[in-house]
Enzyme design. Sequence first.
Site, short mmCIF file in Angstrom:
data_model
loop_
_atom_site.label_atom_id
_atom_site.label_comp_id
_atom_site.label_asym_id
_atom_site.label_seq_id
_atom_site.Cartn_x
_atom_site.Cartn_y
_atom_site.Cartn_z
CG ASP A 207 -0.78 -10.18 -9.13
OD1 ASP A 207 -0.33 -9.47 -10.03
OD2 ASP A 207 -0.63 -9.93 -7.92
CD GLU B 143 -4.10 -5.73 -5.02
OE1 GLU B 143 -3.21 -4.88 -5.13
OE2 GLU B 143 -3.93 -6.95 -5.21
CD GLU C 10 4.22 -9.08 -6.58
OE1 GLU C 10 4.02 -8.34 -7.56
OE2 GLU C 10 3.42 -9.22 -5.64
#
Length: 676
Positions: free
Chosen positions: A362, A283, A390
């Site tokens: 993820d 990323e 998240e």
Amino acid sequence: DRGYKMWLRYNQITNQEVLEEYQSCLQHLHFSVNTATILAAVDELQAGLSSMINHSLHVLKTKDQRATLLLTIEESIAKEENVQVEIEDEGYVIKSIKNNRLIIFGKTDIGVLYGVFHLLRLMQTQCSLKHIYIVEQPKNSLRMLNEWDNMDGSIERGYAGVSIFFENNQFTKDWERVKDYARLLASVGINGIAFNNVNVHEQETKLITPEYLPTVAKVANIFRMYGIKTFLSINYASPISLGGMDTADPLNEEVRQWWKDKAKEIYRFIPDFGGVLVKADSEHRPGPFTYNRTHADGANMLAGAFAPFDGIVLWRCFVYDCMQDWRDRSTDRARAAYDHFKPIDGKFHKNVVLQIKNGPMDFQVREAVSPLFGAMPNTNQMLELQITQEYTGQQKHLCYLVPQWKEILDFDTYANGVNTPIKSIVDGSQYKYDHCGITAVSNVGNDDNWTGHTLAQANLYGYARLAWNPDLSAELITDEWAKLTFGVDEQVVQVVSNMLLQSWHIYEKYTSPLGVGWMVNPGHHYGPNVDGYEYSVWGTYHFADSKGIGVDRTVATGTGFTNQYFKENKELYETLNNCPDELLLFFHHVPYTHQLKSGDTVIQHIYNTHFEGVEEAIGLKKSWLSLEAKISPSIFNGVSERLQHQIEHAKEWRDVINTYFYRKSGIEDEKNRKIY
Ligand code: BDP
């Protein structure tokens, strides 16, 4: 009472019988060594006792028969009381000995500290201290937390206020709070912390310079007292950003020397510094790929610099192409970690540990486990979980993750034949790893109750208990937490435990179906957005069209990802017949009319679970309301508000998902419920 004390509340004990038992046995204390950790243990004991049983212990300078509680690391003393002394460094024994006395023996002062917290836990849950002989030692040697805190005070994926470590690009001034965090973590056996974000920006890059190292040392001093080692996330390109060099090539001699000097400098400030955590080539973070080097080259260069000081390198495997073309169906993000790392098994130094997320994508509500576990017998591995919610409701929804983590830990990889669960790989019992264990992304911030949703405290507690001992059952951990947090009232414990234990499945029902994942708003990842990630660069697709949905990851017709598993699991996932319902769309692309093992078609399953999920979310609130008289008002109201929000938001999820698939498929709900 806003929940600040979490599970260390030490409420006054009102049950007379229990109170008398404790008072009579806990009178005089003797401890045989005076380290900072033992003193911290004694402070904790005294504070806990004076608040639970109205008196503190009288400290005896010399050991004599009056000592009703003995804390010791001396084997000779332990042997006198017939206490088992063969335990590991962090282990402890709590034993009741003659004349209503107790001894806590640890191999080290940290063991004693853990024993003291265990004793306090027994008292908070009102267990008898008579006739006990408890021998405990951790199953995992690394039991860590990763804080994703930035120096400007923000927390990446933080849902409970701002950082407790940083503010305005400086360190916090509230050192008491850091200490309270250390106490809380030590009480459940956490022994390592990396307290800055894995995405290391310009400011945090400087944490390893003399400008900040004295204050990093101050943090480390606090954590050390509680048996917790300090780690830092580092910027792989530090030789460029800090050293003014034009390369960070791991094979360049000057770069290597720069890191050696840097390690030496860090250890001047923090002699027992744990090591570094690295997110490289991921990323947009820099890494060895820039220089055409492997991740072994990159990690080993750091490992060499830190080895002379016994430092370790926690090297993350979350490496994938985040700029892929969604039109190109030949790449599969799920394959990336294995494709990158498996071929370099055995190439890493002994003080490198690969840190592997539980799933290959993820931290989704449901995804397969990473096939890397067990696939690298010659390379240290550790598991990375995400406590911060998240993708699981951001601490506004109740989603208790211990049941999910249990499934992951118990998952049989078949790496060494039947019964090679992930927990046995990361605890080092399958392969002779030098360093291994479990880490997780923390869920705390500076909110009064640390976690936003008070019930989200249970995730932090449960994580740490599992890191200590993955064999503990979800029910036992939940029961403990409920008692420590709300007291031993049976109704409260039962209602809260049931709510927690059901909540992950409830959340799963009204969000993305059958393991497909990713139907969230891009960026912040909160709330439904079915196509939010469908036509972007992140490798996160569901491929829904008018006929069907799902990602074909089979060898026969898909991306070949299933081939990364050991044979038994490959066979489980490869064929439609074997693949478990809950992961069907993770592994297969099927028509909406495909019949699941449950008997429902895929489309009917989507409709049903989304209606049920909302009903069950309503049920959660109803359960909670039944406890109004027994919970302190500010906690009660805070949780009630979040549960109400959860209901409204679950309806939004239901309607967006159901409507989308109704429109795509044109298939009516068998039960004729309202779909927009
Ligand atoms: C993802 C998060 C992102 C993290 C990344 C990571 O969305 O904020 O930086 O993982 O783990 O889950 O590096």
